[in-house]
Design an enzyme around this catalytic site. Structure first.
Site, PDB file in Angstrom:
ATOM      1  N   ARG A   1       2.156  -4.923   5.947  1.00 19.28           N
ATOM      2  CA  ARG A   1       1.328  -4.032   4.984  1.00 19.28           C
ATOM      3  C   ARG A   1       2.254  -2.522   5.471  1.00 19.28           C
ATOM      4  O   ARG A   1       2.600  -1.998   6.555  1.00 19.28           O
ATOM      5  CB  ARG A   1       0.090  -3.780   5.713  1.00 19.28           C
TER       6      ARG A   1
ATOM      7  N   ARG B   1      -4.906  -2.214   8.759  1.00 16.72           N
ATOM      8  CA  ARG B   1      -6.028  -3.018   8.520  1.00 16.72           C
ATOM      9  C   ARG B   1      -5.594  -4.086   7.630  1.00 16.72           C
ATOM     10  O   ARG B   1      -4.564  -4.171   6.808  1.00 16.72           O
ATOM     11  CB  ARG B   1      -7.319  -2.212   8.102  1.00 16.72           C
TER      12      ARG B   1
ATOM     13  N   SER C   1      -7.357  -5.368  -5.212  1.00 17.71           N
ATOM     14  CA  SER C   1      -8.736  -6.091  -4.440  1.00 17.71           C
ATOM     15  C   SER C   1      -9.768  -5.720  -5.253  1.00 17.71           C
ATOM     16  O   SER C   1     -10.051  -4.993  -6.265  1.00 17.71           O
ATOM     17  CB  SER C   1      -8.594  -5.434  -3.232  1.00 17.71           C
TER      18      SER C   1
ATOM     19  N   TRP D   1     -11.757  -1.851  -8.082  1.00 22.48           N
ATOM     20  CA  TRP D   1     -12.694  -1.572  -9.177  1.00 22.48           C
ATOM     21  C   TRP D   1     -13.595  -0.362  -9.017  1.00 22.48           C
ATOM     22  O   TRP D   1     -13.872   0.498 -10.003  1.00 22.48           O
ATOM     23  CB  TRP D   1     -13.782  -2.686  -9.496  1.00 22.48           C
TER      24      TRP D   1
ATOM     25  N   ASP E   1       0.810  -1.068  -0.104  1.00 26.24           N
ATOM     26  CA  ASP E   1       0.084  -0.185   0.011  1.00 26.24           C
ATOM     27  C   ASP E   1       0.839   1.338  -0.176  1.00 26.24           C
ATOM     28  O   ASP E   1       2.105   1.288   0.509  1.00 26.24           O
ATOM     29  CB  ASP E   1      -0.961   0.067   1.386  1.00 26.24           C
ATOM     30  N   GLY E   2       0.337   2.237  -0.604  1.00 30.94           N
ATOM     31  CA  GLY E   2       0.932   3.635  -0.378  1.00 30.94           C
ATOM     32  C   GLY E   2       1.501   4.050  -1.838  1.00 30.94           C
ATOM     33  O   GLY E   2       2.200   5.313  -1.683  1.00 30.94           O
ATOM     34  N   ASN E   3       1.262   3.480  -2.893  1.00 30.77           N
ATOM     35  CA  ASN E   3       1.670   4.256  -4.230  1.00 30.77           C
ATOM     36  C   ASN E   3       1.348   5.377  -4.432  1.00 30.77           C
ATOM     37  O   ASN E   3       2.034   6.173  -4.903  1.00 30.77           O
ATOM     38  CB  ASN E   3       1.498   3.119  -5.387  1.00 30.77           C
ATOM     39  N   GLY E   4       0.006   5.567  -4.240  1.00 28.83           N
ATOM     40  CA  GLY E   4      -0.826   6.875  -4.831  1.00 28.83           C
ATOM     41  C   GLY E   4      -0.270   7.936  -4.006  1.00 28.83           C
ATOM     42  O   GLY E   4       0.110   9.113  -4.440  1.00 28.83           O
ATOM     43  N   ARG E   5      -0.184   7.786  -2.621  1.00 28.27           N
ATOM     44  CA  ARG E   5       0.562   8.914  -1.604  1.00 28.27           C
ATOM     45  C   ARG E   5       1.778   9.102  -1.902  1.00 28.27           C
ATOM     46  O   ARG E   5       2.485  10.156  -2.001  1.00 28.27           O
ATOM     47  CB  ARG E   5       0.392   8.506  -0.295  1.00 28.27           C
TER      48      ARG E   5
ATOM     49  N   LEU F   1      10.940 -20.403  -5.005  1.00 23.52           N
ATOM     50  CA  LEU F   1       9.986 -19.444  -4.521  1.00 23.52           C
ATOM     51  C   LEU F   1       8.677 -19.677  -5.291  1.00 23.52           C
ATOM     52  O   LEU F   1       8.543 -19.685  -6.424  1.00 23.52           O
ATOM     53  CB  LEU F   1      10.579 -17.851  -4.730  1.00 23.52           C
TER      54      LEU F   1
ATOM     55  N   HIS G   1       2.569   3.730  -8.994  1.00 22.93           N
ATOM     56  CA  HIS G   1       2.221   2.425  -9.607  1.00 22.93           C
ATOM     57  C   HIS G   1       3.480   1.874 -10.137  1.00 22.93           C
ATOM     58  O   HIS G   1       3.903   0.678 -10.160  1.00 22.93           O
ATOM     59  CB  HIS G   1       0.822   2.145 -10.199  1.00 22.93           C
TER      60      HIS G   1
END
Ligand code: IPE
Ligand code: IPE
Ligand code: MG
Length: 222
Positions: free
Chosen positions: A168, A174, A61, A65, A16-20, A127, A33
């Site tokens: 995360r 969360r 997720s 969408w 998480d956090g690409n946009g910010r 892997l 991204h």
């Protein structure tokens, strides 16, 4: 840091956090991204070096969408590109790629790239790289469930092992409907570092933290 000898870890990451990351630099979210995809490459290599058995990455997720369609289209195209470009190298490195989540709503080009990458890498044992696309843990559990099922049967139908360690990035604490079943006894790690800045050094720090955890599974720790 080498992580354990016999049991090979299953590490899951909510990237998480690409946009910010992009917005804080005055860049379009898409740039976040793009750079996030570089983090994926680096973390996959680091996971191999750490002898991690399985790495599950939350890439998109079912809730995503709801984002503006240009961002969704950009993500779909980035995922397709990633699979097409990276699969040959991953195959050479003994990485097996699997994609979890729905296949019927993604663009045909991505669906084809998923199938091709899975087929090409099926023999990999170094892997197991699992990428969650159009994924909801509730949907996955519902699809696996039916009357009279045992926990073992559900786990088998989900096609996945318990997560040992869940990371995360991005600062939120969360699960966002990721691997609910599999994280029943997972150790959790939340970091404010945004995904595009999460590199092998941050991954090392996280794994070192995990190595110091005492896992009790409801028993009295030794
Ligand atoms: C994670 O970064 C990537 C996806 C969910 C596709 P975000 O795009 O959610 O970045 P933030 O949370 O808005 O910063
Ligand atoms: C979780 O991130 C999903 C992925 C990283 C793919 P989101 O940014 O979509 O989740 P929320 O909106 O914070 O729950
Ligand atoms: Mg987010």
């Amino acid at each position: 840091m080498q992580t354990n000898s016999d049991h090979r870890l299953h590490v899951a990451i909510i990237m998480d956090g690409n946009g910010r990351w992009a917005e804080s630099r005055g860049m379009p979210r898409a740039a976040g991204h793009q750079v996030g995809a570089d983090s994926v490459r680096a973390i996959v290599s680091a996971a191999i070096e750490h002898n991690i058995g399985a790495l599950t990455l939350y890439a998109f997720s079912t809730y995503n969408w709801q984002r503006p369609s240009p961002e969704v289209a950009g993500l779909m195209s980035l995922l397709r590109h990633f699979l097409l470009v990276e699969a040959p190298e991953l195959q050479r490195n003994g990485v097996r790629i699997s994609v979890l989540g729905r296949r019927d709503r993604v663009p045909l080009g991505l669906a084809r790239a998923i199938t091709a990458a899975e087929r090409a890498t099926v023999a990999g044992t170094r892997l197991h790289l699992r990428i969650a696309i159009d994924y909801s843990a509730r949907d996955a559990i519902l699809a696996a469930a039916s009357d009279g099922l045992t926990a073992e049967a559900i786990a088998e139908r989900l096609g996945t092992e318990d997560v040992d360690f869940l990371i995360r990035t991005g600062g939120d604490q969360r699960l966002s409907d990721f691997l609910l079943w599999e994280c029943a006894q997972a150790e959790l790690y939340f970091t404010p570092v945004q995904w595009p800045d999460f590199g092998p050094t941050e991954f090392d720090t996280a794994l070192a933290d995990f190595a110091h955890r005492t896992r009790s599974f409801g028993a009295i720790p030794a």
